[in-house]
Write a protein that holds these residues in place. Structure first.
Motif, PDB file in Angstrom:
ATOM      1  N   LEU A   1       0.699  -1.321  -0.019  1.00  0.00           N
ATOM      2  CA  LEU A   1       0.173   0.306  -0.225  1.00  0.00           C
ATOM      3  C   LEU A   1       1.075   1.156  -0.347  1.00  0.00           C
ATOM      4  O   LEU A   1      -0.122   2.166   0.046  1.00  0.00           O
ATOM      5  CB  LEU A   1      -0.908   0.016   0.899  1.00  0.00           C
ATOM      6  CG  LEU A   1      -2.028  -0.698   1.171  1.00  0.00           C
ATOM      7  CD1 LEU A   1      -2.899  -0.599   2.172  1.00  0.00           C
ATOM      8  CD2 LEU A   1      -2.959  -1.691  -0.055  1.00  0.00           C
ATOM      9  N   CYS A   2       1.627   1.110  -0.075  1.00  0.00           N
ATOM     10  CA  CYS A   2       3.125   2.585   0.206  1.00  0.00           C
ATOM     11  C   CYS A   2       5.082   1.826  -0.404  1.00  0.00           C
ATOM     12  O   CYS A   2       4.536   0.588  -0.239  1.00  0.00           O
ATOM     13  CB  CYS A   2       3.327   3.178   1.428  1.00  0.00           C
ATOM     14  SG  CYS A   2       4.551   2.604   2.331  1.00  0.00           S
ATOM     15  N   ASP A   3       4.852   2.322  -0.285  1.00  0.00           N
ATOM     16  CA  ASP A   3       6.211   2.252  -1.536  1.00  0.00           C
ATOM     17  C   ASP A   3       7.568   2.045  -0.724  1.00  0.00           C
ATOM     18  O   ASP A   3       8.004   1.281  -1.147  1.00  0.00           O
ATOM     19  CB  ASP A   3       7.351   3.032  -2.518  1.00  0.00           C
ATOM     20  CG  ASP A   3       6.310   4.324  -4.104  1.00  0.00           C
ATOM     21  OD1 ASP A   3       5.004   3.302  -4.126  1.00  0.00           O
ATOM     22  OD2 ASP A   3       5.975   4.878  -4.000  1.00  0.00           O
TER      23      ASP A   3
ATOM     24  N   LYS B   1      -2.289   6.426   0.943  1.00  0.00           N
ATOM     25  CA  LYS B   1      -1.410   6.615   0.250  1.00  0.00           C
ATOM     26  C   LYS B   1      -0.171   7.106   1.583  1.00  0.00           C
ATOM     27  O   LYS B   1       0.532   6.281   2.521  1.00  0.00           O
ATOM     28  CB  LYS B   1      -0.665   6.075  -1.081  1.00  0.00           C
ATOM     29  CG  LYS B   1       0.606   6.150  -1.252  1.00  0.00           C
ATOM     30  CD  LYS B   1       0.862   6.242  -2.480  1.00  0.00           C
ATOM     31  CE  LYS B   1       1.905   5.562  -2.975  1.00  0.00           C
ATOM     32  NZ  LYS B   1       2.910   5.650  -4.430  1.00  0.00           N
TER      33      LYS B   1
ATOM     34  N   ASP C   1      -5.383   8.278  -2.151  1.00  0.00           N
ATOM     35  CA  ASP C   1      -3.810   9.691  -2.484  1.00  0.00           C
ATOM     36  C   ASP C   1      -3.856   9.536  -0.357  1.00  0.00           C
ATOM     37  O   ASP C   1      -2.333   9.345  -0.562  1.00  0.00           O
ATOM     38  CB  ASP C   1      -3.913  10.775  -3.096  1.00  0.00           C
ATOM     39  CG  ASP C   1      -3.140   9.906  -4.627  1.00  0.00           C
ATOM     40  OD1 ASP C   1      -2.630   8.742  -4.929  1.00  0.00           O
ATOM     41  OD2 ASP C   1      -4.211  10.463  -5.316  1.00  0.00           O
TER      42      ASP C   1
ATOM     43  N   THR D   1       1.817   5.622   4.504  1.00  0.00           N
ATOM     44  CA  THR D   1       3.306   5.545   4.488  1.00  0.00           C
ATOM     45  C   THR D   1       4.001   5.953   5.611  1.00  0.00           C
ATOM     46  O   THR D   1       5.597   6.189   6.370  1.00  0.00           O
ATOM     47  CB  THR D   1       3.746   7.263   3.137  1.00  0.00           C
ATOM     48  OG1 THR D   1       3.439   6.101   2.017  1.00  0.00           O
ATOM     49  CG2 THR D   1       5.320   7.727   3.334  1.00  0.00           C
TER      50      THR D   1
END
Length: 566
Positions: A317-319, A396, A393, A400
Motif C-alpha cells: 500500500l506504499c512504496d 497511501k 492518495d 507511508t
C-alpha cells in the motif's frame, strides 16, 4: 424483508423488488427511512469514515428517533439525500465512500415511515422490531434502573448496529447491494478479481482456501510451522499434508519462513497429487517469503498458490513496504484487516487473483460454510471502514507516515538505547532480541515494560520480545517504547542472572516434518484415550498442542510423539 437490492431515491424511500435465491422467494413492500447524526456522535470511531447527516438534528438516547422530531427530520434528510445522491458515485470511484458502513449507521438510527397514510403525523412512527436479535436494537428491559443505565452506557451504541439481513444493509450470502460494493472497493484497492469478507478471521479464510483446492486425493504442501488454521483446513478437507521444513532462528523463537527450493522438491516428489501450495508471508515476526519465486514454481507445476497473509493487509500500500502476495502472483491471499489496519478483531478478507487457478464459486461456498448465517454487521462495516482509511492518495500517505514512524522507531531502539533488533522485511514488526549474556529473558523484559511503564508487547519469548505496529500507532507510542526500553537496558545491566533463571521459558523445540503415521483428519476421528505424559512416547497424538500467540502447533494430530518432543 431480506432484499439486498435497494434503490435510493430523493423521496427518501427504499424501494424493494422481489428476488429469488435458491428455492426461496423474498419480497418486501416499500420502506423508507431517514437518518440523524445521533449514532455518529455515540460511535466516533465507526463514524469517522461514514457519510454524516446534519448535526443540527435532535437526537434521542434510543436507536430510534422520537416521533416528535420526524417532521424536521424528513426535511433535513431529503436535503441530505439530495447531496448524497450527487456525491456518492464520485466518492465511491475515488475510494472515499463506505457504502456498507454508511448504510448500517443510517439503518441503526432510522425511523420507520409507514407509506400507507398521507397524514404526516400518523405516517411517522418508531420502528417496532419483530426480528432478531432479541435485544431489539438495544432496548433491553432489565427492570433495574442501575443495570439498565450501565448497559445503555456501555453497549447501546454497539447493539444499535446489531441488525440482521435487512434490505438496506444487504446479505453477505448473496450480496447485490452495499456489501457487494464494499467488497468491490476492497478488491480494487488490492488488485484482486474478487474479494470476500470474513467475520471469522483469517482462520476461516485459510481453511476455506484449503477446502476449495484440496481433498482426500489432493495433498497440500505447507510449512511445518503454519498457523493452526491450516490444520483446521486439513482436518476438514481430509487432504494429506506434505510438510516443508521449518526454518527457525534465534534459539527457535522466530520462524524464518519457507524457500522456493523446498517447494520445488515437494512438488517434484508428489507430482500430480498436490491440490495446492500454502505459504505464510509475512510471518508473525515480519519475514516475507519470495512469493514471486513460489508463484513461478507453482505455475510450472500447474498448482495454485495460497498465501496466508494474515499479518500483511498493509503490504503493497506504499512504496516503503514489500509487495503484497497478489502483486507477486499468488492465486489466493488471506489477510486479517484487524491485525495492522483499523477493522475490529475477527475481521479478514479473502482475495482471489485475476486468472487464478481456483474456482471463485467453490472458494465462496467454502468460506460461507465456515461463516455464521448471522454475521455481525458491525464487523462487516468495520472492514469497509478500514479499507476506506487506507484507500486512494490519502490512504497511501497514511500508510507511508505509519511506516516511516516504524522505521524511525526501530532505528532509535538500536542506536539510542542499544538493543539489537531482528532484521525483518516488514518494518511494522519490531522484534527486540536478547542475547545469552543478558541477565533477562523475554518474559522478564515484558514484565518490566508492562508492569512498570504500561508498554504491552505482542509476544514475549525466551530470547525475544515482539512489538506490532499498526495504523493507530503514534509518535507518543514510539517515544514511550523507546524510553521504556532505555530504562529496561539500565535495569537489566544492574540486575543479577538469577532473575533470568527464575522466569525463563523453555526454548522452542525442533518441529518435525517426518514423524507422521496418519493424516490429521484420520487422527481427529480415530478412537482416543487420555494417558499420562510420561507414557506417551511412541504413541500417536490425537490433538494439537499450539501455544497462542502465535498459534503454531508444536504437535499435530497424527504425529508420533518422541521423548525430545515431550
Amino acid at each position: 424483508r431480506q432484499n439486498p437490492t435497494p434503490t435510493l431515491t430523493n423521496k427518501n424511500k427504499m424501494n424493494t423488488s422481489r428476488i429469488t435465491h435458491g428455492s426461496m422467494t423474498c419480497g418486501g413492500g416499500v420502506r423508507s427511512f431517514s437518518s440523524s447524526s445521533s449514532f455518529c456522535k455515540q460511535s466516533p470511531t465507526l463514524s469517522r469514515w461514514c457519510t454524516c447527516f446534519p448535526s443540527s438534528l435532535s437526537s434521542s438516547s434510543s436507536s430510534c428517533l422520537s416521533s416528535s422530531s420526524s417532521s424536521a427530520l424528513r426535511a433535513h434528510s431529503e436535503e441530505a439525500w439530495d447531496t448524497f445522491d450527487r456525491d456518492a458515485d464520485a466518492d465511491l470511484k475515488l475510494g472515499f465512500g463506505t457504502p456498507l458502513l454508511t448504510a448500517l449507521t443510517e439503518r441503526a438510527s432510522s425511523l420507520h415511515f409507514h407509506s400507507g397514510s398521507s397524514d404526516d403525523e400518523k405516517a411517522d412512527m418508531d420502528e417496532v422490531p419483530f426480528y432478531t436479535p432479541g435485544h431489539k436494537r438495544g432496548n433491553l428491559n432489565l427492570h433495574d434502573d442501575e443495570r439498565q443505565t450501565h448497559v445503555n452506557a456501555s453497549l447501546h451504541p454497539l447493539l444499535a448496529l446489531d441488525v440482521p439481513e435487512l434490505e438496506e444493509v444487504d446479505n453477505l450470502f448473496a450480496p447485490t447491494g452495499v456489501i457487494k460494493q464494499a467488497q468491490q472497493l476492497t478488491a480494487r484497492l488490492y488488485g484482486a478479481a474478487t474479494t470476500m469478507f470474513s467475520v471469522n478471521g483469517s482462520t476461516a479464510g485459510v481453511a476455506a482456501a484449503i477446502l476449495a483446492t484440496c481433498d482426500e486425493k489432493r495433498a497440500l504442501v505447507l510449512p511445518r510451522d503454519a498457523h493452526q488454521s491450516a490444520l483446521n483446513g486439513l482436518v476438514l478437507s481430509g487432504a494429506k499434508p506434505v510438510y516443508l521444513p521449518a526454518h527457525l532462528v534465534h534459539g527457535g523463537d522466530v520462524s524464518n519462513g519457507t524457500n522456493a527450493e523446498d517447494v520445488e522438491q515437494a512438488l517434484a516428489t508428489n507430482q500430480g497429487d498436490v491440490g495446492a501450495v500454502l505459504v505464510v508471508s509475512p510471518t508473525y515476526h515480519g519475514m516475507c517469503a519470495d512469493v514471486k519465486a513460489f508463484a513461478q514454481v507453482c505455475q510450472r507445476h500447474g498448482v495454485p498458490l495460497l498465501v496466508d497473509e494474515a499479518h500483511g493487509a498493509h503490504l503493497g500500500l506504499c512504496d516503503l513496504l514489500p509487495a503484497s502476495a497478489l502483486q507477486c502472483g499468488a492465486d489466493v491471499a488471506v489477510q486479517s484487516t484487524h491485525k495492522a489496519l483499523g477493522a475490529l478483531s475477527q475481521c479478514a478478507v479473502v482475495h482471489l487473483a485475476h486468472d487464478a487457478r481456483v474456482s471463485e464459486d467453490t472458494l465462496r461456498q467454502a468460506l460461507l460454510m465456515l461463516t455464521s448465517t448471522s454475521p455481525n454487521y458491525a464487523l462487516l462495516a468495520s472492514i469497509d471502514s478500514a479499507r476506506a482509511a487506507v484507500d486512494g492518495d490519502h490512504g497511501k500517505r497514511v500508510i507511508t507516515r505509519a511506516t516511516e514512524l516504524a522505521i524511525d522507531t526501530r532505528r532509535r531502539i538500536i542506536d539510542d538505547v542499544a538493543w539489537r533488533c531482528l532484521p525483518s522485511d516488514d518494518p511494522w514488526k519490531i522484534t527486540v532480541l536478547l542475547e545469552d549474556a543478558d541477565s533477562w529473558c523475554g518474559d522478564t523484559l515484558d514484565d518490566f515494560l508492562c508492569d512498570d511503564h504500561g508498554v504491552v508487547c505482542e509476544l514475549a519469548r525466551n530470547k525475544s520480545v515482539l512489538f506490532a505496529w499498526g495504523i493507530g500507532s503514534t509518535q507518543e507510542h514510539a517515544n514511550r517504547l523507546v524510553d521504556a526500553l532505555g530504562l529496561a537496558r539500565e535495569a537489566m545491566l544492574s540486575s543479577s542472572s538469577a532473575s533470568r533463571q527464575a522466569t525463563a521459558t523453555a526454548a522452542m523445540p525442533p518441529l518435525s516434518s517426518a514423524n507422521f503415521s496418519m493424516t490429521p483428519r484420520a487422527a481427529f476421528f480415530a478412537r482416543k484415550e487420555r494417558i499420562p505424559l510420561e507414557q506417551a512416547v511412541g504413541r500417536v497424538s490425537a490433538e494439537s498442542l499450539a501455544p497462542y500467540p502465535p498459534g503454531i502447533p508444536l504437535v499435530l494430530p497424527g504425529e508420533t510423539l518422541t521423548a525430545d518432543m515431550l
